[in-house]
Design a protein around this motif. Structure first.
Motif, mmCIF file in Angstrom:
data_model
loop_
_atom_site.group_PDB
_atom_site.id
_atom_site.type_symbol
_atom_site.label_atom_id
_atom_site.label_comp_id
_atom_site.label_asym_id
_atom_site.label_seq_id
_atom_site.Cartn_x
_atom_site.Cartn_y
_atom_site.Cartn_z
ATOM 1 N N UNK A 183 42.452 43.837 39.827
ATOM 2 C CA UNK A 183 41.784 42.267 39.712
ATOM 3 C C UNK A 183 40.901 42.026 41.183
ATOM 4 N N UNK A 184 39.749 41.599 41.172
ATOM 5 C CA UNK A 184 39.026 41.367 42.256
ATOM 6 C C UNK A 184 39.805 40.501 43.319
ATOM 7 N N UNK A 185 40.521 39.596 42.805
ATOM 8 C CA UNK A 185 41.400 38.687 43.612
ATOM 9 C C UNK A 185 42.288 39.399 44.647
ATOM 10 N N UNK A 186 42.443 40.546 44.397
ATOM 11 C CA UNK A 186 43.476 41.214 45.464
ATOM 12 C C UNK A 186 42.624 41.432 46.990
ATOM 13 N N UNK A 187 41.282 41.338 46.542
ATOM 14 C CA UNK A 187 40.441 41.309 47.922
ATOM 15 C C UNK A 187 40.961 40.235 49.050
ATOM 16 N N UNK A 188 41.482 39.243 48.566
ATOM 17 C CA UNK A 188 41.952 37.999 49.488
ATOM 18 C C UNK A 188 43.197 38.520 50.441
ATOM 19 N N UNK A 189 44.031 39.514 50.027
ATOM 20 C CA UNK A 189 45.271 39.875 50.693
ATOM 21 C C UNK A 189 44.871 40.767 51.734
ATOM 22 N N UNK A 190 45.701 40.679 52.756
ATOM 23 C CA UNK A 190 45.618 41.530 54.103
ATOM 24 C C UNK A 190 46.645 42.767 54.080
ATOM 25 N N UNK A 191 46.222 43.558 53.130
ATOM 26 C CA UNK A 191 47.576 44.695 52.517
ATOM 27 C C UNK A 191 47.436 45.759 53.816
ATOM 28 N N UNK A 192 48.827 46.076 54.163
ATOM 29 C CA UNK A 192 48.754 47.275 54.774
ATOM 30 C C UNK A 192 49.509 48.358 53.970
ATOM 31 N N UNK A 193 49.875 48.133 52.989
ATOM 32 C CA UNK A 193 50.400 49.106 51.899
ATOM 33 C C UNK A 193 49.864 48.851 50.393
ATOM 34 N N UNK A 194 49.230 49.635 49.512
ATOM 35 C CA UNK A 194 48.515 49.121 48.427
ATOM 36 C C UNK A 194 48.697 50.682 47.721
ATOM 37 N N UNK A 195 49.229 50.374 46.369
ATOM 38 C CA UNK A 195 49.393 51.631 45.780
ATOM 39 C C UNK A 195 49.526 50.990 44.208
ATOM 40 N N UNK A 196 48.555 51.702 43.520
ATOM 41 C CA UNK A 196 48.422 51.464 41.825
ATOM 42 C C UNK A 196 48.276 52.864 41.188
ATOM 43 N N UNK A 197 48.819 53.789 41.775
ATOM 44 C CA UNK A 197 48.522 55.062 41.157
ATOM 45 C C UNK A 197 49.435 55.450 39.826
ATOM 46 N N UNK A 198 48.835 56.366 39.057
ATOM 47 C CA UNK A 198 49.570 56.609 37.880
ATOM 48 C C UNK A 198 50.056 55.465 36.955
ATOM 49 N N UNK A 199 48.784 54.856 36.559
ATOM 50 C CA UNK A 199 49.009 53.860 35.683
ATOM 51 C C UNK A 199 47.952 54.007 34.442
ATOM 52 N N UNK A 200 47.419 52.969 33.993
ATOM 53 C CA UNK A 200 46.249 53.212 32.724
ATOM 54 C C UNK A 200 45.143 52.403 33.163
ATOM 55 N N UNK A 201 45.000 52.238 34.403
ATOM 56 C CA UNK A 201 43.748 51.237 34.705
ATOM 57 C C UNK A 201 42.656 51.980 34.672
ATOM 58 N N UNK A 202 41.647 50.921 34.457
ATOM 59 C CA UNK A 202 40.199 51.151 33.890
ATOM 60 C C UNK A 202 39.112 50.397 34.710
ATOM 61 N N UNK A 203 37.996 50.766 34.789
ATOM 62 C CA UNK A 203 36.984 50.136 35.275
ATOM 63 C C UNK A 203 36.618 50.349 36.610
#
Length: 622
Positions: free
Chosen positions: A212-232
């Protein structure tokens, strides 16, 4: 043993064998602390009858079997910690009776089954860690009702179904880890609305759809979405080399810049436009970098002649380079200066603002570069909503630089200082600051292993974000307490603290413990109430804020013992409180609590002061 005993603490003693059966005859037993031993066997059913228990910490033993149903549901429980045992079974619906439960930590066991819907009744729950168990099924749809959640760790289970979408109410959530499960469907766009979320790990699931583009609003120090079935297409905020490992394992994700992710397709027209735009930007960038290098070369090398002679340690994922910060350490960005160094406000091209502290040159001091690095690395691992976030450090021949999240409202010291024209704080804000600061200090003392003592706790080291949420800061004097069998506290090599906040026993022992911080916290509480400095001249000769407040409190209680301070009348409380506050906004019950806690914390003898864990309980007690 004494039947009136309120606490049993036998941690780190290598105790073996089963738990004793007869603890509950001690009708006043509140704290049961038996962690890091070799206790085996099951938890006796009789423990479910210990109705006075508020704090249970029996993690890191060899316990097995099922937790007694009654133990889950003791009404006064505030803390349960069974981490790293061999316990099994499930969380029973009786847990709904523990409505005051603030921390439920059961990771590293063999618990299984679905989470009961009754867990949603725990409205005070701030931290829930069920990671590395065998839980399965969907999450309860009502879990969004846990409005006080700050940390939610469920990684390493067998949860299925969707990640709940109605989570906008998690306004205090800072960490969410759902990795290594079987969650499916899309990543909820509602995650982007969580205002203080800094840690998000959804890796190793079955998630699909786009990031989601909405995650751009977050101030993330740690972000991990590896090993899923995401696309785009990877959103621009994550389309950086730094995040590559956090995106891998999604075969249908594409990127315009990251390899080995497949390239996203573009129309021919788009390619022509993009080439033209990038060419223009590249030209501007070359000119800008050349100019920047000329005027800031001393900063780019962090005070050294060669880039190889300085070291960068990053503690969180950041969307900028260290050169962007170091180049801004100029006089026009200076916002503060103290005994240890200067602080700069740095606005980055990304729109983010950070605070950079450049320490004074320390040639000739005993601390070596490696000792400094070791201490800072320890602090870099701290993650708590009430402790300022350390982003990275730069260690060079001439400078040591630490970079933090920027706090919009400066320090509590500045806010309380009338001469500096600080923002006025009403009572609700002051009370919230007191509770938040207590939680930050309690985290250092009780949740860090080994514990960390701050040693310089004062208003200037409590920073306030845009919502006046307090963040404990400035760990320049902090020490990791390494307890062993022969020594429970440590002699410090230099003065520990600031004048007016140093515990009285330090003058003759030169030793510092957690109780030294507790004393300093008590002084801060009194400042919050009165807006007077610890050694204000208005107190008279040889009198500090503790003596001044204690005299007024005892006088209003009829000159009796300190046990009568709780009966301090409203007129006396008004005499102590900052006169600028509107009395119609003041909760005198809360004021009385803060006063009593402050006087407990500033007791002459360290042994009679409460722990910071107990301080938090007293402040939150209704």
């Amino acid at each position: 043993m004494n039947s009136a005993l309120e606490e049993i603490d036998v941690s780190h003693n290598n105790l073996e064998g089963p738990l004793p059966q007869n603890l509950c005859y001690r009708k006043k037993l509140q704290d049961l602390i038996i962690f890091r031993n070799k206790i085996s066997g099951t938890i006796p059913d009789s423990y479910g009858e210990c109705s006075s228990l508020t704090y249970v910490r029996i993690q890191e033993n060899e316990l097995s079997g099922v937790v007694p149903d009654g133990l889950w549901g003791i009404s006064g429980l505030e803390h349960i910690e069974f981490t790293n045992n061999k316990l099994e079974g499930s969380i029973t619906p009786s847990i709904s009776s523990a409505k005051g439960l603030q921390q439920l930590l059961i990771s590293g066991n063999n618990f299984s089954g679905k989470l009961p819907a009754e867990i949603c009744d725990l409205q005070a729950l701030g931290k829930f860690d069920s990671s590395r168990n065998q839980f399965s099924g969907d999450l309860p749809s009502c879990i969004n009702q846990l409005k006080k959640l700050q940390e939610l760790h469920m990684q390493g289970n067998k949860f299925t179904g969707e990640i709940p979408k109605s989570i906008a109410g998690w306004r205090e959530l800072t960490q969410l880890d759902l990795s290594d499960n079987e969650f499916s469907s899309n990543i909820p766009v509602e995650l982007g609305s969580l205002p203080v979320l800094t840690f998000l790990n959804l890796s190793n699931n079955l998630l699909s759809g786009e990031i989601p583009l909405e995650l751009n609003k977050l101030k993330l120090n740690e972000f991990n979405v590896s090993n899923n079935r995401l696309q785009g297409e990877v959103p621009a905020c994550f389309d950086k080399e730094f995040f590559l490992s956090s995106l891998m394992g999604n075969a249908d994700l594409c990127s315009f810049v990251l390899k080995p992710l497949p390239p996203c397709s573009r129309s021919k027209h788009t390619n022509y436009v993009l080439v033209a735009v990038l060419s223009t930007l590249a030209f501007i960038l070359v000119i800008s970098l050349t100019w920047l290098l000329i005027i800031t070369k001393n900063f780019i090398t962090c005070g050294s002649k060669s880039k190889r002679s300085w070291k960068i340690i990053a503690y969180k994922r950041v969307g900028f380079k260290e050169e962007d910060v170091l180049a801004s350490l100029r006089d026009e960005n200076l916002i503060g200066s103290g005994a240890s160094g200067q602080v700069y406000r740095v606005g980055l091209k990304s729109g983010q603002t950070v605070a950079a502290k450049r320490f004074w040159e320390t040639k000739g001091l005993a601390e070596s570069e490696e000792a400094f690095k070791s201490e800072v690395e320890t602090l870099g691992r701290i993650r708590h909503v009430n402790i300022v976030s350390l982003l990275f450090s730069c260690i060079g021949e001439k400078y040591k630089v630490l970079v933090y999240d920027y706090m919009e409202n400066g320090s509590l010291g500045d806010v309380l200082d009338e001469e500096k024209g600080g923002v006025f704080l009403d009572w609700p804000k002051r009370f919230a600051i007191a509770v938040g600061a207590a939680q930050g200090l309690a985290y250092l003392h009780h949740d860090c292993a080994p514990p960390i003592v701050h040693r310089d706790f004062k208003p200037n080291n409590i920073l306030l974000d845009e919502e006046f949420r307090p963040k404990v800061a400035d760990f320049g004097l902090a020490k990791v307490l390494k307890h062993d069998e022969n020594e429970s506290d440590q002699v410090m090599s230099r003065v520990a603290g600031s004048f007016g906040y140093i515990a009285p026993e330090y003058a003759y022992t030169m030793k510092v413990t957690e109780k030294s911080d507790v004393y300093s916290f008590g002084i801060v509480l009194l400042e919050l109430m009165t807006r007077k400095k610890p050694n204000d001249s208005s107190f008279g000769e040889s009198k500090n804020i503790v003596k001044w407040v204690r005299e007024i409190a005892l006088s209003s209680a009829g000159g009796g013992s300190e046990d009568a301070i709780g009966s301090t009348n409203m007129a006396s409380l008004d005499q102590l409180l900052d006169s600028r506050m509107d009395t119609s906004t003041i909760d005198y019950h809360e004021v009385g609590k803060v006063l009593n806690v402050a006087l407990l914390c500033t007791a002459e003898l360290p042994i009679t002061r409460p722990t910071m864990r107990r301080v938090v309980e007293l402040l939150k007690d209704h």
